[in-house]
Scaffold this motif. Structure first.
Motif, PDB file in Angstrom:
ATOM      1  N   ARG A  18       0.298  -0.945  -0.400  1.00 31.50           N
ATOM      2  CA  ARG A  18      -0.317  -0.065   0.079  1.00 31.50           C
ATOM      3  C   ARG A  18       0.618   1.272   0.629  1.00 31.50           C
ATOM      4  N   LEU A  19       2.287   1.247   1.356  1.00 32.53           N
ATOM      5  CA  LEU A  19       2.532   2.351   0.662  1.00 32.53           C
ATOM      6  C   LEU A  19       3.392   2.502  -0.697  1.00 32.53           C
ATOM      7  N   ALA A  20       3.877   1.611  -1.685  1.00 27.03           N
ATOM      8  CA  ALA A  20       4.375   1.894  -2.792  1.00 27.03           C
ATOM      9  C   ALA A  20       3.525   2.462  -3.495  1.00 27.03           C
ATOM     10  N   VAL A  21       2.005   1.886  -3.724  1.00 25.94           N
ATOM     11  CA  VAL A  21       1.423   2.674  -4.854  1.00 25.94           C
ATOM     12  C   VAL A  21       0.964   3.824  -4.124  1.00 25.94           C
ATOM     13  N   SER A  22       0.969   4.193  -3.125  1.00 29.47           N
ATOM     14  CA  SER A  22       0.107   5.705  -2.618  1.00 29.47           C
ATOM     15  C   SER A  22       1.680   6.018  -3.512  1.00 29.47           C
ATOM     16  N   LEU A  23       3.095   5.849  -2.397  1.00 35.10           N
ATOM     17  CA  LEU A  23       4.002   6.121  -3.548  1.00 35.10           C
ATOM     18  C   LEU A  23       3.942   6.702  -4.921  1.00 35.10           C
ATOM     19  N   ALA A  24       3.665   5.777  -5.710  1.00 32.43           N
ATOM     20  CA  ALA A  24       2.972   6.131  -6.614  1.00 32.43           C
ATOM     21  C   ALA A  24       2.280   7.326  -7.921  1.00 32.43           C
ATOM     22  N   PHE A  25       1.341   7.138  -6.932  1.00 28.32           N
ATOM     23  CA  PHE A  25       0.428   8.511  -6.831  1.00 28.32           C
ATOM     24  C   PHE A  25       1.153  10.028  -6.359  1.00 28.32           C
ATOM     25  N   LEU A  26       1.477  10.061  -5.200  1.00 28.17           N
ATOM     26  CA  LEU A  26       2.104  11.431  -4.707  1.00 28.17           C
ATOM     27  C   LEU A  26       3.282  11.472  -5.650  1.00 28.17           C
ATOM     28  N   ALA A 131      -6.042  -3.533  -6.944  1.00 27.24           N
ATOM     29  CA  ALA A 131      -5.227  -5.609  -7.347  1.00 27.24           C
ATOM     30  C   ALA A 131      -4.820  -4.909  -5.564  1.00 27.24           C
ATOM     31  N   VAL A 132      -4.387  -4.064  -4.910  1.00 27.54           N
ATOM     32  CA  VAL A 132      -3.735  -4.488  -3.706  1.00 27.54           C
ATOM     33  C   VAL A 132      -5.128  -4.329  -2.722  1.00 27.54           C
ATOM     34  N   GLU A 133      -6.633  -3.388  -3.299  1.00 26.25           N
ATOM     35  CA  GLU A 133      -7.027  -3.305  -2.669  1.00 26.25           C
ATOM     36  C   GLU A 133      -7.856  -4.749  -2.622  1.00 26.25           C
ATOM     37  N   LYS A 134      -8.169  -5.362  -3.654  1.00 28.39           N
ATOM     38  CA  LYS A 134      -8.208  -6.553  -3.472  1.00 28.39           C
ATOM     39  C   LYS A 134      -7.659  -7.189  -2.915  1.00 28.39           C
ATOM     40  N   ARG A 135      -7.089  -7.110  -2.209  1.00 25.20           N
ATOM     41  CA  ARG A 135      -6.206  -7.816  -1.671  1.00 25.20           C
ATOM     42  C   ARG A 135      -6.156  -7.741   0.221  1.00 25.20           C
ATOM     43  N   SER A 138     -10.769  -3.555   3.338  1.00 32.56           N
ATOM     44  CA  SER A 138     -11.104  -2.132   3.665  1.00 32.56           C
ATOM     45  C   SER A 138     -10.167  -1.566   1.771  1.00 32.56           C
ATOM     46  N   ALA A 139     -10.753  -0.135   1.616  1.00 35.79           N
ATOM     47  CA  ALA A 139     -11.065   0.575   0.429  1.00 35.79           C
ATOM     48  C   ALA A 139      -9.639   1.299   0.519  1.00 35.79           C
ATOM     49  N   ILE A 140      -8.775   1.607  -0.798  1.00 29.21           N
ATOM     50  CA  ILE A 140      -7.841   2.439  -0.614  1.00 29.21           C
ATOM     51  C   ILE A 140      -7.597   3.315  -1.432  1.00 29.21           C
ATOM     52  N   MET A 141      -8.436   3.246  -2.349  1.00 31.21           N
ATOM     53  CA  MET A 141      -7.831   3.802  -4.057  1.00 31.21           C
ATOM     54  C   MET A 141      -8.757   5.470  -3.582  1.00 31.21           C
ATOM     55  N   SER A 142      -9.333   5.443  -2.713  1.00 32.33           N
ATOM     56  CA  SER A 142      -9.458   7.454  -2.331  1.00 32.33           C
ATOM     57  C   SER A 142      -8.525   8.171  -1.714  1.00 32.33           C
ATOM     58  N   SER A 143      -7.576   7.147  -0.735  1.00 35.54           N
ATOM     59  CA  SER A 143      -6.463   7.838   0.329  1.00 35.54           C
ATOM     60  C   SER A 143      -4.888   7.699  -1.222  1.00 35.54           C
ATOM     61  N   CYS A 144      -5.723   7.050  -2.044  1.00 36.13           N
ATOM     62  CA  CYS A 144      -4.104   6.402  -3.340  1.00 36.13           C
ATOM     63  C   CYS A 144      -4.676   8.303  -3.913  1.00 36.13           C
ATOM     64  N   HIS A 145      -5.883   8.516  -4.134  1.00 37.64           N
ATOM     65  CA  HIS A 145      -5.797  10.047  -4.986  1.00 37.64           C
ATOM     66  C   HIS A 145      -5.024  10.961  -3.445  1.00 37.64           C
ATOM     67  N   GLY A 146      -5.387  10.712  -2.255  1.00 35.18           N
ATOM     68  CA  GLY A 146      -5.250  11.588  -1.824  1.00 35.18           C
ATOM     69  C   GLY A 146      -3.604  11.982  -1.440  1.00 35.18           C
ATOM     70  N   SER A 188      10.728  -1.505  -5.101  1.00 34.06           N
ATOM     71  CA  SER A 188      10.822  -2.372  -3.991  1.00 34.06           C
ATOM     72  C   SER A 188      10.218  -3.083  -3.569  1.00 34.06           C
ATOM     73  N   PHE A 189       8.701  -2.144  -3.114  1.00 33.66           N
ATOM     74  CA  PHE A 189       7.500  -2.825  -2.324  1.00 33.66           C
ATOM     75  C   PHE A 189       6.762  -2.547  -3.277  1.00 33.66           C
ATOM     76  N   SER A 190       6.305  -2.443  -4.349  1.00 33.29           N
ATOM     77  CA  SER A 190       5.038  -2.635  -4.741  1.00 33.29           C
ATOM     78  C   SER A 190       4.903  -4.243  -5.169  1.00 33.29           C
ATOM     79  N   LEU A 191       3.632  -4.051  -5.315  1.00 33.33           N
ATOM     80  CA  LEU A 191       3.056  -5.738  -5.343  1.00 33.33           C
ATOM     81  C   LEU A 191       2.713  -6.160  -6.732  1.00 33.33           C
ATOM     82  N   SER A 192       3.435  -7.229  -7.326  1.00 34.95           N
ATOM     83  CA  SER A 192       3.429  -7.530  -8.280  1.00 34.95           C
ATOM     84  C   SER A 192       2.756  -8.407  -8.464  1.00 34.95           C
TER      85      SER A 192
END
Length: 406
Positions: A18-26, A131-135, A138-146, A188-192
């Protein structure tokens, strides 16, 4: 190198994924925010007229939209991680290319490259977030866009100061280095995720994506038809968003008599509440569900636009744009979650359709809204755009597939 990118960090914990994909959005938002204060410098250096700069910006948008279906096909074959990382590497170079381009032809290639980089990464990082959200439970998409909004705010806030004190070229290089540092963490940490958008249970069982389960979301909400419907939904949400971004300051200054400082607060009010409520949006959606959340968001956004359009003065309009930001905040994130959960369609394909349709609204809307505002009034335009949000209010049941896990 490509093999290493594709293998990914399968052992990374869910929190790190989750950290990795959030950082990608940032990172993606940081580029957009950093590019905004560079635009006038870029135009002055190349002696571009407003029309010429408009053509350049159009090239950026067309590059972004054109690459989205291509990246969607790659996600279907390879998963989202590989294109997300490749586009992230491209983004390292995007702003340095723009600030170092010595002439108009090379600048046009640089801005097309930047559009391709951001547009491709947009589709891939949203697919990875799905993909991360499905695993998770709880939802994470809105915070990613945040985090995307936060990156934009950081880039815009620091960019002007850095350009003034360090110069545009050094600022561009420093942003590239910051993007590279973020890339190391994402790498280093993103989901494959599994190719073709399969969840882990589907991959193990040999069930093609979209053929298992109960059939929830079938009919209209399946396959390419479902993606087009959700894409149109995103379009109706993003046209008002584009109007607020591009024309709110102009409206306050021209029609409500605000000075330059006050008119600039319109976008600040909108973007601040949008960012804040994106971080709060996952909790609201987990509690209320996607459909009820979308209804509340659509209603708030419509009320905000109506308040802005009927405002007797600039302070009331600022309140309207702030309320609109609250409503708009979680509409596109929920639509993207829905696109990634469509049955009978790979998530990459669904997201590429939805992002292309949604962002095409932001590309087309500014010129049309400007024409309408010039020949009537922006107050009337904002009131008219509230009807778009009434459509999303009525169409909120389309978002039920956003809550489906796996």
């Amino acid at each position: 190198m490509t093999g290493g990118l594709a293998r990914g960090a399968g052992a990374a914990s869910p929190a790190r994924q989750r950290l990795a994909v959030s950082l990608a959005f940032l990172i993606n938002g940081l580029f957009i925010g950093s590019w905004a204060p560079q635009i006038p410098v870029f135009a002055a250096r190349l002696d571009l007229s407003p029309t010429g700069m408009g053509v350049m910006i159009l090239g950026f948008g067309l590059g972004a939209v054109a690459v989205m279906p291509v990246v969607g096909r790659i996600i279907g074959a390879k998963g989202s991680r590989l294109p997300m990382l490749v586009c992230n590497v491209m983004l390292v170079l995007a702003l340095p290319f723009l600030v170092l381009a010595p002439n108009v032809p090379l600048a046009a290639l640089a801005i097309l490259f930047a559009g391709i980089s951001t547009g491709g990464m947009d589709v891939a990082m949203n697919a990875n977030a799905v993909a991360v959200e499905k695993r998770r439970d709880s939802a994470i998409m809105s915070s990613c866009h945040g985090f995307w909004s936060l990156g934009g705010v950081i880039g815009a806030a620091i960019g002007g100061f850095a350009i003034a004190h360090l110069g545009s070229q050094l600022h561009g290089v420093l942003v590239g280095l910051a993007t590279l540092a973020g890339f190391v963490v994402v790498l280093s940490f993103s989901l494959s995720d599994a190719p073709s958008g399969e969840t882990a249970p589907e991959a193990l069982a040999g069930v093609p994506h979209g053929e298992g389960g109960t059939g929830q979301g079938g009919g209209l909400l399946s396959g390419p038809r479902g993606a087009v419907l959700i894409g149109l939904f995103a379009l109706f949400a993003m046209v008002p968003e584009g109007a607020a971004i591009d024309w709110s300051a102009f409206y306050l200054r021209r029609e409500l008599g605000a000075d330059a400082a006050m008119s600039g607060l319109a976008f600040a009010a909108f973007s601040t509440t949008m960012a804040a409520f994106r971080f709060a949006g996952d909790g609201v959606r987990n509690r209320l569900g996607a459909v009820r959340t979308m209804r509340l968001c659509s209603g708030a956004a419509a009320i905000g636009l109506i308040l802005a359009g009927l405002a007797p003065n600039a302070p009331v309009a600022l309140v309207g744009f702030a309320v609109m930001g609250i409503g708009i905040s979680n509409m596109v994130p929920i639509a993207f979650s829905a696109a990634g959960n469509l049955r009978g369609l790979k998530p990459g394909a669904g997201l590429s359709i939805v992002t292309a349709l949604g962002y095409s609204g932001i590309l087309v809307a500014p010129s049309i809204i400007g024409f309408l505002g010039e020949h009537s009034s922006f107050a009337a335009v904002f009131l008219g755009l509230s009807a778009f949000l009434l459509v999303t209010l009525l169409a909120a049941p389309l978002m039920r597939v956003a809550d489906r896990q796996g």
